[in-house]
Enzyme design. Structure first.
Site, PDB file in Angstrom:
ATOM      1  N   ASP A  33       0.834  -1.201   0.000  1.00 15.79           N
ATOM      2  CA  ASP A  33       0.000   0.000   0.000  1.00 15.79           C
ATOM      3  C   ASP A  33       0.870   1.253   0.000  1.00 15.79           C
ATOM      4  O   ASP A  33       0.554   2.242  -0.636  1.00 15.79           O
ATOM      5  CB  ASP A  33      -0.893   0.025   1.247  1.00 15.79           C
ATOM      6  N   SER A  82     -35.087  -6.404 -15.653  1.00 13.05           N
ATOM      7  CA  SER A  82     -35.046  -6.951 -14.291  1.00 13.05           C
ATOM      8  C   SER A  82     -35.144  -8.471 -14.379  1.00 13.05           C
ATOM      9  O   SER A  82     -35.309  -9.030 -15.464  1.00 13.05           O
ATOM     10  CB  SER A  82     -36.173  -6.381 -13.461  1.00 13.05           C
ATOM     11  N   GLU A 112     -24.502 -17.482  -9.761  1.00  7.75           N
ATOM     12  CA  GLU A 112     -23.713 -16.356  -9.206  1.00  7.75           C
ATOM     13  C   GLU A 112     -24.462 -15.782  -8.017  1.00  7.75           C
ATOM     14  O   GLU A 112     -25.665 -15.960  -7.904  1.00  7.75           O
ATOM     15  CB  GLU A 112     -23.629 -15.209 -10.238  1.00  7.75           C
ATOM     16  N   LYS A 114     -26.493 -12.988  -6.020  1.00  7.79           N
ATOM     17  CA  LYS A 114     -27.278 -11.802  -6.411  1.00  7.79           C
ATOM     18  C   LYS A 114     -26.895 -10.678  -5.464  1.00  7.79           C
ATOM     19  O   LYS A 114     -27.218 -10.710  -4.280  1.00  7.79           O
ATOM     20  CB  LYS A 114     -28.772 -12.086  -6.356  1.00  7.79           C
TER      21      LYS A 114
END
Ligand code: IVH
Length: 662
Positions: A33, A82, A112, A114
């Site tokens: 980082d 949708s 997968e 949702k």
């Protein structure tokens, strides 16, 4: 001169984009980082030295451009549709049979998660991000490009062999942890709280000032496409692989499935993992894999016929608010708790909900007797989402915040810096009870049998007054309590005595110092080794401990410099409490090794296994990546195991882990 700056800018742009890609898409960071911050800063400085040199596709554009007055409208090339929802194995079976009826049985499905976030479309023209827009009504959304550009996992430029036009769709999500943080911050600033992470993500994207969005740590998962020109793929699975090649982030918890039972199993597996994911999901999406079959199935109304959302059991319920109780916490903060008419939500009976503070009560417009929507998210305490005002009868009553502490009766004080109202009485019995409950709790001193009720009784009977007096209890004293037989008094006495030699991290955590959670306590215990050294530590010394910053260091000093606390700790030691250094039973066998734990282990809890690993110098993280050395696997391991196998990470059983330690 200008050309050498230009070439340095180009090199840095490549380095920063590469680092973003490795971190977000491949989940395999290759630079630290610190190094990232350094090159990023240099790039910003060079670009601002000469505006001609700033490339609009530079990853620095992520810090946020100018604030807008309002968002412009954006019409999607292809409507954003949708999904049809289903909720049960029977409905799934119907769906599956309908599919087979049309396309035969030779098909596969991709499962997968949702994501419960905000739907977004990113348009890449010739590989450059030109527009990012919300779904809106499906036809026209809002142009939120400058805000979406601030999300680190959104590439401004695609990689590799990208198509000429790509409209990629995905979900913007916010981590549960960040959601909590934002709400705390909002509470402090007297702003209404977000009801859930989805609203927080949506609210963050719809900020007119991108600099605010940039601070919100939003994230993106890509899951589908709108119009695509110039790419070839035969399956949804292949498309996912292309996404990764182009630098777009997808989710690793996805699977190719080939029978109805595999679909149902996938749903159950994801449902089990739901609570351990760092962000909200509300079901799984099942998609026909082969594009030719997708085309054949087509669309019905506003949904594709080739995909379905199989939702988890409702986590919301409707009930009535009976009463609001006020509780005082360890730090004196007064918290309202909603007492509800019992309601079953997702298989659990819910009788109360958190209300955070007065601002939340006001922003919900909540009154006693109201009908409310209650949401349960995983193992967190349920919260009230909204009030159904249409159900009001006129008999509802205003909720009044108490002017006095519900426990000791002293005046409550509210400061300007925070919304919280506090009881400042250090000897308030309610505060003391919470402090002792925390000390005795499972994750702190783990005093078996000393539950919340017992602590309240012991305080009431004045048998204890702080930590140290717990160790002055004798079986004789305990026997005087109502319903406490000789045997159970002896048992409780022994359970308390047993904790005298607990490990130092448990002891430090048990002290209940502000901002010192389990992990920090452990790092402090490892760093300082002994209680005395820890309590004598100066600010500079504290700041040397991993993960300890100004705020934590000051909270520790506030505790350790307090005379009463010092006296209390001295008394604990005098009573024979002798916290054990972590190193004594540990060592450095696992130094430099990174572990992930998954599933249910035969004898250790995950917390115990993690402590064991850390006490031997190892590191425990939450997710599997290339830098994971070992995955400790228990029963019913889920996606972490899948990922570990993909990456070739070594697997260990609990027995093998223990063998490694010895
Ligand atoms: S595929 C027809 N995959 O759910 C749309 N959508 O009700 C095809 N969503 O607004 C979308 N996770 O944004 C797809 N893994 C996933 C998803 C997902 C969440 C959202 C999507 C859409 C909504 C559909």
């Amino acid at each position: 001169m200008k050309s050498s700056i230009k070439s340095r800018i180009e090199t840095l742009m490549v380095q920063v984009s590469e680092a973003n890609y490795r971190y977000y898409v491949l989940d395999q960071p290759t630079i630290s980082d610190e190094k990232y911050d350094l090159i990023f800063k240099e790039l910003v400085e060079l670009e601002s030295s000469d505006p001609d040199l700033a490339d609009p596709a530079s990853p620095t554009q992520k810090v946020g451009g100018k604030a807008l007055d309002k968002f412009s409208k954006y019409r999607h090339r292809e409507p954003m549709l949708s999904l049809q929802n289903i909720y049960s194995p029977d409905e799934l079976k119907d769906f599956y049979e309908r599919w087979s009826g049309i396309i035969g049985t030779d098909f596969t499905v991709v499962g997968e998660p949702k994501f419960d976030g905000l739907a977004i479309e990113l348009v890449y023209e010739k590989g450059l991000l030109t527009v990012a827009s919300t779904r809106g009504d499906g036809e026209t959304g809002e142009n939120v490009t400058s805000n979406v550009k601030t999300i680190r996992s959104v590439p401004l430029k695609l990689r590799g062999d990208f198509p000429n036009l790509l409209e990629v769709r995905g979900e913007i999500i916010i981590l549960k942890e960040d959601f909590e943080k934002i709400n705390k911050e909002r509470a402090k600033n007297n702003e209404p709280l977000f009801a859930n992470p989805r609203n927080a993500a949506a609210g963050s994207i719809r900020q007119l000032d991108p600099k605010i969005t940039a601070k919100r740590h939003l994230d993106l998962f890509c899951h589908s496409v709108g119009r695509v020109e110039g790419a070839n793929y035969k399956t949804h699975w292949e498309l996912g692989k292309l996404f990764s090649k182009w630098g777009l982030r997808t989710h690793s918890l996805k699977k190719e499935l080939s029978s109805l039972s595999e679909l149902q199993d996938f749903f159950s597996q994801v449902e089990q993992e739901r609570d351990s994911l760092p962000y909200e999901i509300d079901g799984v999406v099942l998609k026909i894999n082969e594009i030719k079959h997708q085309v054949e199935l087509g669309f019905v109304a506003r949904s594709p016929r080739w995909a379905v959302a199989y939702k988890f059991k409702a986590q919301e319920g409707i009930t009535k608010l009976k009463e609001v109780k006020f509780q005082v916490g360890r730090t004196g903060v007064i918290t309202p708790v909603a007492v509800l008419e019992p309601v079953w939500i997702g298989g659990v009976e819910v009788t109360s909900a958190t209300l955070h503070n007065e601002i939340q009560i006001r922003s919900l417009g909540l009154k006693l007797g109201d009908t409310v929507v209650v949401k349960r998210a995983g193992d967190v305490i349920p919260n009230i989402q909204s009030v159904i005002t249409a159900k009001r009868t006129g008999k509802e009553k205003t909720i009044h915040f108490p002017k006095r502490c519900p426990s000791c009766g002293e005046d409550v004080v509210s400061s300007d810096e925070e919304v919280a109202q506090r009881c400042l009485n250090m000897s308030c019995i309610g505060r003391l009870a919470e402090t002792l409950k925390h000390f005795a709790s499972k994750r702190a001193m783990n005093i078996e049998g000393l539950g919340d009720k017992w602590i309240e009784i012991l305080l009431e009977k004045k048998l204890i007054h702080h930590f140290s007096s717990l160790y002055e209890l004798t079986p004789e004293k305990l026997k005087t309590l109502e319903r406490q037989g000789e045997r159970s008094a002896q048992k409780l006495f022994e359970a308390i005595q047993k904790t005298k030699h607990n490990s130092l991290d448990r002891f430090i955590f048990g002290l209940g110092i502000r901002f010192v959670g389990e992990r920090t306590a452990e790092l402090l215990a490892i760093h300082f080794g002994e209680l005395e050294t820890f309590l004598m530590a100066t600010k500079e010394e504290l700041l040397q401990v991993e993960e300890v910053g100004e705020k934590v260091a000051e909270a520790i000093l506030e505790f350790s410099l307090d005379k009463k606390n010092r006296k209390e700790v001295a008394q604990l030691l005098a009573n024979g409490v002798c916290p054990q250094p972590l190193k004594a039973h540990g060592g450095t066998t696992l130094q430099g090794k990174t572990f992930v734990i998954t599933g249910t282990l035969p004898s250790l809890s995950r917390d115990e296994a993690a402590t064991l690993i850390r006490s031997h110098g190892g590191k425990v993280t939450g997710s599997v990546s290339k830098s994971t050395d070992y995955l400790v696997v228990g029963e019913e391991a889920g996606s972490k195991l899948v990922k570990a196998r993909e990456l070739g990470v070594k697997e260990l059983s609990e027995v093998q882990l223990k063998a490694l330690l010895s």
